[in-house]
Write a protein that holds these residues in place. Structure first.
Motif: not given
Ligand SMILES: [Zn+2]
Length: 95
Positions: A37-63
């Motif tokens: 049976t189908r379960r209620i689970s946490a949504p997978a918000v992002s499936t992006a590359d972790p390296t790319r996500m780190k770069l995006m986060d650091s870029t936003q942090a510098t702002a």
């Protein structure tokens, strides 16, 4: 298509991509062929590359938190008069 999570009475967990329009509440368990049976689970918000996500986060942090500069950056000096390489300009008077 969202990824749904199913579990059977035997405790097997399985995931399956299904269209949103399908209202599938249960599937056959691939491990034991029981009803999963189908379960209620946490949504997978992002499936992006972790390296790319780190770069995006650091870029936003510098702002919001720019790095503090403690010294003048080294590099080409800022001359008030441009340097020319033309040999005829060697004869001109210097400022
Ligand atoms: Zn099972």
């Amino acid at each position: 298509m969202p990824l749904y999570e199913f579990s059977c009475d035997g405790g097997h967990l399985t995931e399956k991509l299904l269209p949103i329009s399908s209202e599938t509440r249960s599937i056959a368990c691939p491990a034991c062929d029981g009803e999963a049976t189908r379960r209620i689970s946490a949504p997978a918000v992002s499936t992006a590359d972790p390296t790319r996500m780190k770069l995006m986060d650091s870029t936003q942090a510098t702002a919001h938190q720019p790095q503090v500069v403690s010294s003048v950056p080294s590099g080409p000096s800022q001359r008030s008069t441009p340097v020319t390489r033309n040999p005829q300009h060697q004869k001109l008077p210097r400022p």
